[in-house]
Design an enzyme around this catalytic site. Structure first.
Site, mmCIF file in Angstrom:
data_model
loop_
_atom_site.group_PDB
_atom_site.id
_atom_site.type_symbol
_atom_site.label_atom_id
_atom_site.label_comp_id
_atom_site.label_asym_id
_atom_site.label_seq_id
_atom_site.Cartn_x
_atom_site.Cartn_y
_atom_site.Cartn_z
ATOM 1 N N HIS A 7 0.823 -1.209 0.000
ATOM 2 C CA HIS A 7 0.000 0.000 0.000
ATOM 3 C C HIS A 7 0.856 1.258 0.000
ATOM 4 O O HIS A 7 2.041 1.214 0.311
ATOM 5 C CB HIS A 7 -0.973 0.047 1.191
ATOM 6 C CG HIS A 7 -0.317 0.031 2.535
ATOM 7 N ND1 HIS A 7 -0.064 -1.127 3.219
ATOM 8 C CD2 HIS A 7 0.130 1.033 3.332
ATOM 9 C CE1 HIS A 7 0.495 -0.849 4.383
ATOM 10 N NE2 HIS A 7 0.642 0.465 4.481
ATOM 11 N N HIS A 79 3.995 7.093 3.803
ATOM 12 C CA HIS A 79 4.924 5.970 3.640
ATOM 13 C C HIS A 79 4.455 5.044 2.519
ATOM 14 O O HIS A 79 3.314 5.128 2.074
ATOM 15 C CB HIS A 79 5.103 5.183 4.945
ATOM 16 C CG HIS A 79 3.880 4.476 5.460
ATOM 17 N ND1 HIS A 79 3.013 5.043 6.360
ATOM 18 C CD2 HIS A 79 3.388 3.240 5.205
ATOM 19 C CE1 HIS A 79 2.050 4.171 6.656
ATOM 20 N NE2 HIS A 79 2.247 3.064 5.954
ATOM 21 N N GLU A 130 7.646 0.993 5.093
ATOM 22 C CA GLU A 130 7.085 -0.037 5.959
ATOM 23 C C GLU A 130 7.315 -1.392 5.267
ATOM 24 O O GLU A 130 7.148 -1.493 4.058
ATOM 25 C CB GLU A 130 5.577 0.208 6.142
ATOM 26 C CG GLU A 130 4.882 -0.814 7.013
ATOM 27 C CD GLU A 130 3.381 -0.542 7.189
ATOM 28 O OE1 GLU A 130 2.803 0.236 6.403
ATOM 29 O OE2 GLU A 130 2.796 -1.119 8.123
#
Ligand code: CO
Length: 134
Positions: A7, A79, A130
């Site tokens: 994502h 992020h 991440e």
């Protein structure tokens, strides 16, 4: 080592307005807001055919998104999340390469119920990264 883009997370000043914009103007499949007290955010997931977008909004005074929105009042990309098969192996490899893992260095359970880690943005071209074990 990294796999799919899981994502892209966007910090937004108005979660309802942003979700509505994705639903109507962009015609996307938009989920209901989910509070993630452990991460200090309320999240809306948007499912795209090839990845997801996470709209992030601060939850609580200690939210890690709060300072970001103070610096970027209109919102912004917060992020990107890449998938890995083995998060501990990924962490060890990155630390050996000199990358800094945020927090204790131990994976936490992320918004999808899977182990995640964050890597220092200064080690990745200014982009908070991440990693999620899938
Ligand atoms: Co994320």
């Amino acid at each position: 080592m990294i796999g799919r883009l899981n994502h892209v997370a966007i910090a937004v000043p108005d979660l309802e307005a942003a979700a509505e914009q994705y639903r109507t103007a962009l015609g996307a499949k938009v989920g209901a807001p989910q509070e993630e007290p452990d991460h200090g955010v309320t999240v809306v997931f948007i499912e795209l055919p090839n990845t997801k977008i996470e709209l992030l909004h601060p939850l609580g005074e200690e939210s890690p998104i709060k300072g970001f929105l103070e610096k970027n009042p209109a919102g912004g990309i917060h992020h990107v999340c890449y998938e890995v098969d083995d998060i501990h192996a990924a962490r060890d490899r990155l630390q050996d390469a000199g990358a800094r893992v945020l927090g204790s260095g131990e994976p936490k359970i992320g918004a999808h119920g899977k182990p995640v880690l964050f890597l220092h943005p200064k080690d990745f071209n200014g982009c908070l990264v991440e990693l999620e074990q899938v």
